[in-house]
Scaffold this motif. Sequence first.
Motif, PDB file in Angstrom:
ATOM      1  N   GLY A 171     -10.638  -9.380  12.040  1.00 55.80           N
ATOM      2  CA  GLY A 171     -11.805  -9.049  10.959  1.00 55.80           C
ATOM      3  C   GLY A 171     -12.982 -10.219  10.938  1.00 55.80           C
ATOM      4  O   GLY A 171     -13.677  -9.885  10.173  1.00 55.80           O
ATOM      5  N   GLY A 172     -12.621 -11.276  11.759  1.00 51.54           N
ATOM      6  CA  GLY A 172     -13.614 -12.282  11.538  1.00 51.54           C
ATOM      7  C   GLY A 172     -14.859 -12.042  12.406  1.00 51.54           C
ATOM      8  O   GLY A 172     -14.970 -10.911  12.885  1.00 51.54           O
ATOM      9  N   GLY A 173     -16.117 -12.758  11.910  1.00 51.09           N
ATOM     10  CA  GLY A 173     -17.092 -12.738  13.029  1.00 51.09           C
ATOM     11  C   GLY A 173     -18.018 -13.627  12.290  1.00 51.09           C
ATOM     12  O   GLY A 173     -17.836 -14.514  11.504  1.00 51.09           O
ATOM     13  N   LEU A 174     -19.524 -13.118  12.707  1.00 44.88           N
ATOM     14  CA  LEU A 174     -20.506 -14.114  12.606  1.00 44.88           C
ATOM     15  C   LEU A 174     -21.239 -13.522  11.367  1.00 44.88           C
ATOM     16  O   LEU A 174     -21.577 -12.191  11.316  1.00 44.88           O
ATOM     17  N   VAL A 175     -21.362 -13.953  10.185  1.00 44.03           N
ATOM     18  CA  VAL A 175     -22.040 -13.543   8.916  1.00 44.03           C
ATOM     19  C   VAL A 175     -23.181 -14.529   8.436  1.00 44.03           C
ATOM     20  O   VAL A 175     -22.811 -15.495   8.700  1.00 44.03           O
ATOM     21  N   GLN A 176     -24.098 -14.084   7.760  1.00 48.88           N
ATOM     22  CA  GLN A 176     -24.910 -14.859   7.173  1.00 48.88           C
ATOM     23  C   GLN A 176     -24.635 -15.171   5.719  1.00 48.88           C
ATOM     24  O   GLN A 176     -23.808 -14.435   5.190  1.00 48.88           O
ATOM     25  N   ALA A 177     -24.959 -16.479   5.110  1.00 51.70           N
ATOM     26  CA  ALA A 177     -24.523 -16.718   3.825  1.00 51.70           C
ATOM     27  C   ALA A 177     -24.933 -15.835   2.931  1.00 51.70           C
ATOM     28  O   ALA A 177     -26.082 -15.113   2.894  1.00 51.70           O
ATOM     29  N   GLY A 178     -24.026 -15.624   1.845  1.00 48.40           N
ATOM     30  CA  GLY A 178     -23.918 -14.483   1.133  1.00 48.40           C
ATOM     31  C   GLY A 178     -23.501 -13.313   1.031  1.00 48.40           C
ATOM     32  O   GLY A 178     -23.227 -12.263   0.483  1.00 48.40           O
ATOM     33  N   GLY A 179     -23.046 -13.092   2.589  1.00 45.01           N
ATOM     34  CA  GLY A 179     -22.610 -11.810   2.892  1.00 45.01           C
ATOM     35  C   GLY A 179     -21.016 -11.741   2.899  1.00 45.01           C
ATOM     36  O   GLY A 179     -20.540 -12.498   2.002  1.00 45.01           O
ATOM     37  N   SER A 180     -20.354 -10.780   3.084  1.00 44.68           N
ATOM     38  CA  SER A 180     -19.048 -10.375   3.266  1.00 44.68           C
ATOM     39  C   SER A 180     -18.151  -9.960   4.211  1.00 44.68           C
ATOM     40  O   SER A 180     -18.768  -9.601   5.297  1.00 44.68           O
ATOM     41  N   LEU A 181     -17.028 -10.245   4.143  1.00 45.62           N
ATOM     42  CA  LEU A 181     -16.208  -9.789   5.180  1.00 45.62           C
ATOM     43  C   LEU A 181     -14.889  -9.381   4.744  1.00 45.62           C
ATOM     44  O   LEU A 181     -14.332  -9.880   3.646  1.00 45.62           O
ATOM     45  N   ASN A 205       2.242  -2.267   5.777  1.00 47.61           N
ATOM     46  CA  ASN A 205       2.461  -3.744   6.461  1.00 47.61           C
ATOM     47  C   ASN A 205       1.413  -4.464   6.692  1.00 47.61           C
ATOM     48  O   ASN A 205       1.355  -5.205   7.757  1.00 47.61           O
ATOM     49  N   THR A 206       0.382  -4.394   5.750  1.00 41.01           N
ATOM     50  CA  THR A 206      -0.899  -5.094   6.065  1.00 41.01           C
ATOM     51  C   THR A 206      -1.299  -5.836   4.930  1.00 41.01           C
ATOM     52  O   THR A 206      -1.282  -5.190   3.864  1.00 41.01           O
ATOM     53  N   MET A 207      -1.997  -7.219   5.022  1.00 43.10           N
ATOM     54  CA  MET A 207      -2.563  -7.892   4.010  1.00 43.10           C
ATOM     55  C   MET A 207      -3.993  -7.850   4.284  1.00 43.10           C
ATOM     56  O   MET A 207      -4.405  -7.962   5.385  1.00 43.10           O
ATOM     57  N   TYR A 208      -4.725  -7.944   3.259  1.00 40.13           N
ATOM     58  CA  TYR A 208      -6.167  -7.873   3.506  1.00 40.13           C
ATOM     59  C   TYR A 208      -6.733  -9.356   2.769  1.00 40.13           C
ATOM     60  O   TYR A 208      -6.138  -9.670   1.605  1.00 40.13           O
ATOM     61  N   LEU A 209      -8.017  -9.641   3.041  1.00 41.71           N
ATOM     62  CA  LEU A 209      -8.442 -10.874   2.544  1.00 41.71           C
ATOM     63  C   LEU A 209     -10.099 -10.237   2.365  1.00 41.71           C
ATOM     64  O   LEU A 209     -10.893 -10.200   3.294  1.00 41.71           O
ATOM     65  N   GLN A 210     -10.565  -9.925   1.219  1.00 41.50           N
ATOM     66  CA  GLN A 210     -12.072  -9.569   1.202  1.00 41.50           C
ATOM     67  C   GLN A 210     -12.670 -11.031   0.619  1.00 41.50           C
ATOM     68  O   GLN A 210     -12.166 -11.618  -0.356  1.00 41.50           O
ATOM     69  N   ILE A 211     -13.548 -11.312   1.229  1.00 43.27           N
ATOM     70  CA  ILE A 211     -14.232 -12.486   1.238  1.00 43.27           C
ATOM     71  C   ILE A 211     -15.865 -12.041   0.812  1.00 43.27           C
ATOM     72  O   ILE A 211     -16.566 -11.454   1.594  1.00 43.27           O
ATOM     73  N   ASN A 212     -16.285 -12.589  -0.398  1.00 42.85           N
ATOM     74  CA  ASN A 212     -17.576 -12.258  -0.935  1.00 42.85           C
ATOM     75  C   ASN A 212     -18.591 -13.582  -0.970  1.00 42.85           C
ATOM     76  O   ASN A 212     -17.888 -14.561  -1.290  1.00 42.85           O
ATOM     77  N   SER A 213     -19.702 -13.463  -1.117  1.00 39.91           N
ATOM     78  CA  SER A 213     -20.744 -14.723  -1.312  1.00 39.91           C
ATOM     79  C   SER A 213     -20.087 -15.703  -0.497  1.00 39.91           C
ATOM     80  O   SER A 213     -20.022 -16.729  -0.712  1.00 39.91           O
ATOM     81  N   LEU A 214     -20.017 -15.308   0.924  1.00 35.27           N
ATOM     82  CA  LEU A 214     -19.857 -16.518   1.868  1.00 35.27           C
ATOM     83  C   LEU A 214     -20.823 -17.444   2.043  1.00 35.27           C
ATOM     84  O   LEU A 214     -22.022 -17.483   1.889  1.00 35.27           O
TER      85      LEU A 214
END
Length: 123
Positions: free
Chosen positions: A7-17, A76-85
């Motif tokens: 799920g990683g990647g390149l995002v702009q500041a303020g974005g989400s992953l 069997n999956t863990m998630y990490l929601q990342i906001n306001s990167l």
Amino acid sequence: VQLQASGGGLVQAGGSLRLSCAASGRTSSRYAMGWFRQAPGKEREFVTAINWSGGMTRYADSVKGRFTVSRDTAKNTMYLQINSLEPEDTAVYYCAAVYSVVVYTTPSQYDYWGQGTLVTVSS
């Protein structure tokens, strides 16, 4: 247990992953999971952890309010929601697991590690 982060990647500041960590192998036993990250030239640091049921979570102060950890025990999956990167969130994110009913916040307390997924935040 074997772990596969994605799920990683390149995002702009303020974005989400949303990062995912899929577990396989001995998943019938109760295990806690965690996310850690390691930026270039820095030590691996704790991000968040969650217990087997999802009813207990811990967060690093630097991510509280922006990161949300969850898990789907059926998948069997863990998630990490990342906001306001933020650019400071740029790092390789690792998921980890330990057969335990409580959560831990230091890398040495985890026995199993995924390969990591790179998150890059551009300003």
